[in-house]
Design a protein around this motif. Structure first.
Motif, PDB file in Angstrom:
ATOM      1  N   SER A 320       0.848  -1.203   0.000  1.00  0.00           N
ATOM      2  CA  SER A 320       0.000   0.000   0.000  1.00  0.00           C
ATOM      3  C   SER A 320       0.880   1.248   0.000  1.00  0.00           C
ATOM      4  O   SER A 320       2.074   1.177   0.315  1.00  0.00           O
ATOM      5  N   SER A 322       1.014   3.724   2.097  1.00  0.00           N
ATOM      6  CA  SER A 322       1.593   4.002   3.411  1.00  0.00           C
ATOM      7  C   SER A 322       2.728   3.028   3.734  1.00  0.00           C
ATOM      8  O   SER A 322       3.754   3.419   4.315  1.00  0.00           O
ATOM      9  N   GLN A 323       2.574   1.763   3.354  1.00  0.00           N
ATOM     10  CA  GLN A 323       3.638   0.794   3.573  1.00  0.00           C
ATOM     11  C   GLN A 323       4.879   1.141   2.733  1.00  0.00           C
ATOM     12  O   GLN A 323       6.012   1.021   3.194  1.00  0.00           O
ATOM     13  N   LEU A 325       5.737   4.135   1.693  1.00  0.00           N
ATOM     14  CA  LEU A 325       6.368   5.321   2.269  1.00  0.00           C
ATOM     15  C   LEU A 325       7.247   4.939   3.455  1.00  0.00           C
ATOM     16  O   LEU A 325       8.378   5.437   3.597  1.00  0.00           O
ATOM     17  N   LYS A 326       6.765   4.039   4.279  1.00  0.00           N
ATOM     18  CA  LYS A 326       7.527   3.603   5.450  1.00  0.00           C
ATOM     19  C   LYS A 326       8.793   2.860   5.021  1.00  0.00           C
ATOM     20  O   LYS A 326       9.886   3.062   5.593  1.00  0.00           O
ATOM     21  N   ASN A 349       4.144  10.794  -0.551  1.00  0.00           N
ATOM     22  CA  ASN A 349       3.101  11.360   0.308  1.00  0.00           C
ATOM     23  C   ASN A 349       1.857  11.726  -0.492  1.00  0.00           C
ATOM     24  O   ASN A 349       0.734  11.624   0.014  1.00  0.00           O
ATOM     25  N   ALA A 352      -0.013   8.646  -0.936  1.00  0.00           N
ATOM     26  CA  ALA A 352      -0.701   8.309   0.317  1.00  0.00           C
ATOM     27  C   ALA A 352      -1.748   9.347   0.693  1.00  0.00           C
ATOM     28  O   ALA A 352      -2.359   9.231   1.775  1.00  0.00           O
ATOM     29  N   ASP A 354      -1.380  12.381   1.668  1.00  0.00           N
ATOM     30  CA  ASP A 354      -0.974  13.245   2.774  1.00  0.00           C
ATOM     31  C   ASP A 354      -0.339  14.496   2.153  1.00  0.00           C
ATOM     32  O   ASP A 354       0.877  14.638   2.077  1.00  0.00           O
TER      33      ASP A 354
END
Length: 493
Positions: A320, A322-323, A325-326, A349, A352, A354
């Motif tokens: 995903s 967010s995953q 990005l991490k 971002n 995601a 954001d």
């Protein structure tokens, strides 16, 4: 034309001088009185001058006659070549004079004159090593390729001149564009002189252009052994060739060999971006995701690059936003302020959703270094935060005339390439592409067409008329549209 006129004037000047001298001698009084054995001769000035010239000619003939008599005497005493040497001496003198004049004409760039003198020298001298070579080079300078080819082929029969002949034929084939024959001739020339640097460079270029990566690696190794290439440059270029060899194997469908070749190319030159990307994908296919991550992180620490980010994303294609990005924060940890890192984090971002964090990651890049990619990202942020359409169009209008940012550029001819390649398509340079910002050659158009997205307002929706007395139904709030930033970025950057 000027030289011909000068020769005519010089001839007229000499003729006038002789005429004037003869007239002076005729008008000069007195003479020369010679008394020999009871005889007396009186010569006038002109007669004395003519007699002096005749005496010089008689002395010259007497010297020639004495030389011939000596040669005949030696011949009668058993020297069978005495008379032939006497006559050959004059031929050699004329031949070496013609040879000298031919060399001077060749150095001066007078090809036709050099060819004439070379043919004359070939007539008088029995030394094909010199005369035939001069004929070949003079014919080349004069544009007579047929005669030059014939002369070089004659030189192939001698061990002394075979390398020079092959080198001359090689130059001719390169001029004609016959690269296949030229490559074979270069291989033959290197068999005769393995340490000849110019031939090594020609063969390496021909092998790279023909995509003979295995042969090119062999030639590159010969250059390094001959001391013509520093070891660090050799390792870098050998890695480039190994990378292309891996790509060829991959195109042929041999995945295991291609993986091993890609990993070997990355091992030789860890900072070679295409090699790192291919090696990481090869390790990921083997299931070694940690190894792929380690390869890309090492390459990113050396030089952040979007191709490395794309390969890093391919390690986990189903994660995903967010995953992702991490996971990417581990990649960019060592270069948090690098422009490529900030642009990448802004993109992640946005994916995601954001948008405030994307704006913070982008920072002031749109002011300090406004490229098409940075401005497109800013337009996406504005649209994601629900800004007015005119604001978004304004950023896109700026992106139309902004610099493209870093590209694969040739260090020799500055040509821009869409992707990395070991050979520049424009100038043929080997390993000349580097990731940098090219000289900007574009700007605003004369008609201002790039402002059209700002000047033309978006069409207003047509609403149905409401009956009088009825309250208008409230409109449902619309969520801001998120554009496909990755496609824009890959096209622009």
């Amino acid at each position: 034309m000027i030289w011909s006129l000068a020769k005519v004037l010089l001839f007229l000047l000499i003729l006038a001088t002789l005429t004037l001298g003869a007239e002076v001698l005729l008008n000069t009084g007195g003479g020369i009185r010679i008394a020999v054995a009871g005889y007396e001769f009186t010569l006038g000035p002109l007669q004395a001058f003519i007699t002096f010239l005749v005496m010089i000619v008689l002395v010259w003939l007497l010297m020639k006659l004495v030389g011939f008599i000596i040669a005949l005497f030696r011949f009668l005493n058993g020297d069978e070549t005495a008379i032939s040497r006497y006559f050959d001496r004059n031929r050699e003198r004329k031949g070496f004079e013609a040879l000298s004049e031919g060399l001077m004409a060749l150095a001066a760039g007078e090809g036709r004159l050099a060819l004439n003198r070379a043919i004359k020298a070939e007539k008088y001298l029995a030394d094909p090593h010199l005369t035939t070579l001069l004929v070949a080079q003079a014919a080349e300078a004069a544009g007579d390729t047929r005669r030059a080819t014939e002369a070089y082929k004659e030189l192939l029969s001698s061990d002394v001149t075979r390398f020079v002949a092959i080198r001359g034929l090689l130059r001719q084939k390169l001029t004609e564009g016959d690269t296949d024959t030229a490559q074979k001739l270069a291989i033959k020339a290197l068999e005769l002189k393995p340490r000849h640097e110019e031939t090594q460079d020609i063969l390496l270029k021909l092998q790279a252009e023909s995509r003979d990566w295995k042969g090119a690696r062999t030639t590159l190794g010969a250059k390094m052994k001959a001391g013509a290439l520093p070891r660090d440059v050799y390792r870098r270029r050998d890695a480039v060739l190994a990378l292309q060899q891996a790509q060829t194997i991959l195109d042929e469908g041999s995945s295991l060999e291609s993986r091993e070749a890609a990993i070997e190319a990355n091992r030789q030159s860890p900072d070679l971006i295409p090699a790192a990307a291919m090696a990481a994908r090869a390790l990921a296919e083997k299931g070694d995701k940690k190894g792929a991550t380690r390869v890309l992180k090492k390459a990113w620490d050396a030089k952040p690059h979007p191709d490395l980010a794309a390969a890093f994303a391919d390690i986990e294609p189903g994660e995903s936003p967010s995953q992702r990005l991490k996971r990417f924060r581990n990649l960019v940890a060592n270069h948090p302020q690098h422009e490529e890192t900030r642009l990448l984090l802004a993109e992640l971002n946005i994916a995601a959703e954001d948008f405030p964090e994307a704006r913070r990651a982008l920072g002031d890049i749109v002011e300090t270094h406004p490229t098409q990619r940075a401005l497109a990202i800013m337009a996406a942020i504005e649209r994601g935060e629900g800004a007015d359409e005119a604001v978004v169009r304004g950023w896109l209008a700026k992106a139309l005339i902004a610099p493209r940012g870093p590209q694969w550029c040739c260090d020799k001819c500055h040509a821009v390439h869409a992707k990395w390649d070991p050979i520049c398509d424009n100038c043929g340079g080997f390993d000349t592409l580097s990731w940098r910002e090219p000289p900007e050659r574009s700007g605003p158009s004369a008609t201002g067409a790039e402002l059209l997205p700002v000047l033309v307002a978006p069409p207003k929706p047509v609403s149905d008329p409401q009956p009088q007395g009825e309250d208008k139904a409230p409109e449902a709030p619309t969520e801001p549209e998120v554009i496909d930033l990755e496609a824009i970025v890959r096209r622009g950057g």
